[in-house]
Design a protein around this motif. Sequence first.
Motif, PDB file in Angstrom:
ATOM      1  N   GLY A 172      60.124  11.787  16.744  1.00  0.00           N
ATOM      2  CA  GLY A 172      60.962  10.697  16.807  1.00  0.00           C
ATOM      3  C   GLY A 172      60.952   9.938  18.074  1.00  0.00           C
ATOM      4  N   CYS A 173      60.988  10.635  19.260  1.00  0.00           N
ATOM      5  CA  CYS A 173      60.914  10.252  20.531  1.00  0.00           C
ATOM      6  C   CYS A 173      59.610   9.496  20.883  1.00  0.00           C
ATOM      7  CB  CYS A 173      61.208  11.161  21.600  1.00  0.00           C
ATOM      8  SG  CYS A 173      62.983  11.470  21.663  1.00  0.00           S
ATOM      9  N   GLU A 174      58.552  10.243  20.472  1.00  0.00           N
ATOM     10  CA  GLU A 174      57.236   9.486  20.737  1.00  0.00           C
ATOM     11  C   GLU A 174      56.949   8.193  19.904  1.00  0.00           C
ATOM     12  OE1 GLU A 174      54.635  12.665  20.016  1.00  0.00           O
ATOM     13  OE2 GLU A 174      54.450  13.192  22.164  1.00  0.00           O
ATOM     14  N   LEU A 175      57.548   8.123  18.767  1.00  0.00           N
ATOM     15  CA  LEU A 175      57.384   7.049  18.021  1.00  0.00           C
ATOM     16  C   LEU A 175      58.301   5.961  18.644  1.00  0.00           C
ATOM     17  CD1 LEU A 175      56.353   5.929  15.302  1.00  0.00           C
ATOM     18  CD2 LEU A 175      58.317   6.870  14.018  1.00  0.00           C
ATOM     19  N   ALA A 176      59.311   6.192  18.942  1.00  0.00           N
ATOM     20  CA  ALA A 176      60.105   5.021  19.486  1.00  0.00           C
ATOM     21  C   ALA A 176      59.443   4.590  20.794  1.00  0.00           C
ATOM     22  CB  ALA A 176      61.704   5.800  20.105  1.00  0.00           C
ATOM     23  N   GLU A 177      58.973   5.209  21.558  1.00  0.00           N
ATOM     24  CA  GLU A 177      58.076   4.467  22.442  1.00  0.00           C
ATOM     25  C   GLU A 177      56.938   3.669  22.001  1.00  0.00           C
ATOM     26  OE1 GLU A 177      55.198   5.393  26.265  1.00  0.00           O
ATOM     27  OE2 GLU A 177      55.249   6.793  24.968  1.00  0.00           O
ATOM     28  N   ALA A 178      56.266   4.302  21.153  1.00  0.00           N
ATOM     29  CA  ALA A 178      55.143   3.497  20.432  1.00  0.00           C
ATOM     30  C   ALA A 178      55.617   2.174  19.699  1.00  0.00           C
ATOM     31  CB  ALA A 178      54.446   4.483  19.508  1.00  0.00           C
ATOM     32  N   LEU A 179      56.506   2.082  19.115  1.00  0.00           N
ATOM     33  CA  LEU A 179      57.052   0.891  18.304  1.00  0.00           C
ATOM     34  C   LEU A 179      57.576   0.031  19.230  1.00  0.00           C
ATOM     35  CD1 LEU A 179      59.456   2.437  15.499  1.00  0.00           C
ATOM     36  CD2 LEU A 179      57.140   1.886  15.333  1.00  0.00           C
ATOM     37  N   SER A 180      58.292   0.314  20.349  1.00  0.00           N
ATOM     38  CA  SER A 180      58.738  -0.647  21.275  1.00  0.00           C
ATOM     39  C   SER A 180      57.666  -1.334  22.195  1.00  0.00           C
ATOM     40  CB  SER A 180      59.799  -0.126  22.220  1.00  0.00           C
ATOM     41  OG  SER A 180      60.245  -1.084  23.248  1.00  0.00           O
ATOM     42  N   SER A 181      56.860  -0.423  22.685  1.00  0.00           N
ATOM     43  CA  SER A 181      55.908  -0.648  23.672  1.00  0.00           C
ATOM     44  C   SER A 181      54.422  -1.656  23.204  1.00  0.00           C
ATOM     45  CB  SER A 181      55.302   0.546  24.737  1.00  0.00           C
ATOM     46  OG  SER A 181      54.681   1.530  23.792  1.00  0.00           O
ATOM     47  N   MET A 182      54.205  -0.952  21.886  1.00  0.00           N
ATOM     48  CA  MET A 182      52.905  -1.369  21.284  1.00  0.00           C
ATOM     49  C   MET A 182      53.131  -2.519  20.558  1.00  0.00           C
ATOM     50  SD  MET A 182      50.900   2.239  19.646  1.00  0.00           S
ATOM     51  CE  MET A 182      49.554   1.375  19.137  1.00  0.00           C
ATOM     52  N   TRP A 183      54.033  -2.759  19.870  1.00  0.00           N
ATOM     53  CA  TRP A 183      54.309  -4.072  18.977  1.00  0.00           C
ATOM     54  C   TRP A 183      55.761  -4.772  19.329  1.00  0.00           C
ATOM     55  CZ3 TRP A 183      52.824   0.506  16.151  1.00  0.00           C
ATOM     56  CH2 TRP A 183      51.502   0.631  15.536  1.00  0.00           C
ATOM     57  N   GLY A 184      56.466  -4.357  20.277  1.00  0.00           N
ATOM     58  CA  GLY A 184      57.564  -4.995  20.538  1.00  0.00           C
ATOM     59  C   GLY A 184      58.838  -5.023  19.563  1.00  0.00           C
ATOM     60  N   ILE A 185      58.727  -3.970  18.964  1.00  0.00           N
ATOM     61  CA  ILE A 185      59.959  -3.835  17.419  1.00  0.00           C
ATOM     62  C   ILE A 185      60.991  -3.282  18.291  1.00  0.00           C
ATOM     63  CG2 ILE A 185      60.004  -2.376  15.522  1.00  0.00           C
ATOM     64  CD1 ILE A 185      57.098  -2.348  15.100  1.00  0.00           C
ATOM     65  N   GLU A 186      62.087  -4.063  17.691  1.00  0.00           N
ATOM     66  CA  GLU A 186      63.619  -3.672  17.969  1.00  0.00           C
ATOM     67  C   GLU A 186      63.707  -2.154  17.264  1.00  0.00           C
ATOM     68  OE1 GLU A 186      67.744  -5.160  17.036  1.00  0.00           O
ATOM     69  OE2 GLU A 186      66.461  -6.520  17.406  1.00  0.00           O
ATOM     70  N   VAL A 220      56.269  27.010  24.308  1.00  0.00           N
ATOM     71  CA  VAL A 220      56.208  26.085  25.530  1.00  0.00           C
ATOM     72  C   VAL A 220      55.472  24.595  24.954  1.00  0.00           C
ATOM     73  CG1 VAL A 220      53.665  26.747  26.176  1.00  0.00           C
ATOM     74  CG2 VAL A 220      55.024  25.658  27.553  1.00  0.00           C
ATOM     75  N   ILE A 221      56.182  23.692  25.577  1.00  0.00           N
ATOM     76  CA  ILE A 221      55.905  22.104  24.788  1.00  0.00           C
ATOM     77  C   ILE A 221      55.831  21.146  26.211  1.00  0.00           C
ATOM     78  CG2 ILE A 221      56.396  22.694  22.331  1.00  0.00           C
ATOM     79  CD1 ILE A 221      58.887  20.996  24.804  1.00  0.00           C
ATOM     80  N   SER A 222      55.281  20.181  25.866  1.00  0.00           N
ATOM     81  CA  SER A 222      55.711  18.932  26.783  1.00  0.00           C
ATOM     82  C   SER A 222      55.316  17.792  26.211  1.00  0.00           C
ATOM     83  CB  SER A 222      54.340  19.037  27.953  1.00  0.00           C
ATOM     84  OG  SER A 222      53.348  18.868  27.298  1.00  0.00           O
ATOM     85  N   MET A 223      55.828  16.354  26.549  1.00  0.00           N
ATOM     86  CA  MET A 223      56.117  15.276  25.868  1.00  0.00           C
ATOM     87  C   MET A 223      56.172  14.131  26.962  1.00  0.00           C
ATOM     88  SD  MET A 223      58.983  13.605  23.538  1.00  0.00           S
ATOM     89  CE  MET A 223      59.712  13.296  24.833  1.00  0.00           C
ATOM     90  N   GLN A 224      55.538  13.181  26.844  1.00  0.00           N
ATOM     91  CA  GLN A 224      55.444  11.917  27.674  1.00  0.00           C
ATOM     92  C   GLN A 224      55.883  10.533  27.156  1.00  0.00           C
ATOM     93  OE1 GLN A 224      52.266  10.069  30.070  1.00  0.00           O
ATOM     94  NE2 GLN A 224      53.029  11.199  31.708  1.00  0.00           N
ATOM     95  N   VAL A 225      56.965   9.928  27.635  1.00  0.00           N
ATOM     96  CA  VAL A 225      57.323   8.717  27.128  1.00  0.00           C
ATOM     97  C   VAL A 225      57.743   7.755  28.382  1.00  0.00           C
ATOM     98  CG1 VAL A 225      58.614   9.430  24.872  1.00  0.00           C
ATOM     99  CG2 VAL A 225      59.870   9.444  27.082  1.00  0.00           C
ATOM    100  N   THR A 257      57.512  12.754  32.061  1.00  0.00           N
ATOM    101  CA  THR A 257      57.319  13.838  31.268  1.00  0.00           C
ATOM    102  C   THR A 257      58.371  14.940  31.158  1.00  0.00           C
ATOM    103  OG1 THR A 257      55.040  13.518  32.261  1.00  0.00           O
ATOM    104  CG2 THR A 257      55.552  15.679  31.370  1.00  0.00           C
ATOM    105  N   MET A 258      58.393  15.367  29.829  1.00  0.00           N
ATOM    106  CA  MET A 258      59.486  16.448  29.670  1.00  0.00           C
ATOM    107  C   MET A 258      58.712  17.638  29.228  1.00  0.00           C
ATOM    108  SD  MET A 258      60.981  18.516  27.247  1.00  0.00           S
ATOM    109  CE  MET A 258      60.390  17.764  25.761  1.00  0.00           C
TER     110      MET A 258
END
Length: 358
Positions: free
Chosen positions: A77-91, A245-250, A254-255
């Motif tokens: 969900g978090c990675e998708l939120a970044e993709a929608l907004s930054s790639m396509w400018g989707i609200e 152990v996990i990591s994610m970047q938005v 980085t988290m």
Amino acid sequence: ENQIVSVENKINSEMRDFDYDYLVVATGASPIPPKFPCPESENITTFHNPLDAKNFRTRAQTGQVGSAAIIGAGFIGCELAEALSSMWGIETSLIELEDRLLPRSLDKEMSLFIEKHFAANDINVKTGTMVGEITLNDQTPVVHLNDGSSLEVDHVFLCMGVAPNVKLAYDSGIAVSESGEILVDKHLRTSQPNVYAAGDCIETPSFITHQPAFFPLGSLSNRQGRVVAEVIAGMDSSFRGATGVISMQVYGLTMAACGLNESEAKRMGYDYKCSWGSWFDRPDYMPEGGAISAKLLYEVKTHKLLGLQLVGSKQVPRYIDAFSLMATNGGTVQDMVDYEHSYTPPHSGPINPLNNLG
């Protein structure tokens, strides 16, 4: 018993049998379906496989999606939120039932770093919010929330986690745990002769709690696949467990997390305490440096390491990886104090965040 797999061709319903010497069950996991009323629509989907991505990409690139809601603020969900907004400018609106983002990994105060980062990038974050139902206005989804408000958007993503696909194994007499994962030994053998299992469908021991756990992570699935191949080839290979152990970047932040957060530690009855703070990842006179904020959980009586959460814009993964190794070996707070690292000002300080936390 006869070492035969029977398969059905989904196009023409033709049945066919395959003999095997060794069988590997790698059926993975599937998205958890919503518990609230939700109609079927091409505008309401999961985001779990390449076809999901391909279908949505076609809609986004042809201008059919101006707004979207994501239900569930885990990694997808978090990675998708970044993709929608930054790639396509989707609200974009991100809706989470718990009081924080990434609730399985982070505690509230650590999650706020990401929440504020999202807000600065115009993501509408709604935590502590329950979805009552989703309806369709013509073909446009409407998400009804428990606070009485609603969101009318062009597309809804259901990202509420995954559950292991074990029906085939269960129906075939392969042992499945009470929590719903395939049981395997350290060589990833199941309860049936010459049958192995690997990936998001199996139960994995936790090195931290020494209890069964479910870690649907690509890094572990890849390692498990290799172990199965080596065991079948006659090598003495094993998969002993994991720390999760996990990591994610938005948006460049980085988290990373390993082990238990506070809600899990409380649920499992640990007597624990926390240590947390912020430090530069290298001397502050180095222009490339950045702050890392960290939170450590440890057991009071034994000082055993229980969990670590890190958030920062720079060298976060190196510290969570080192912590994972300590936790795998039953490490304590003293191991963090004693942790020796390579020191060179362009990359690290003489005392690093793990030393400081210890």
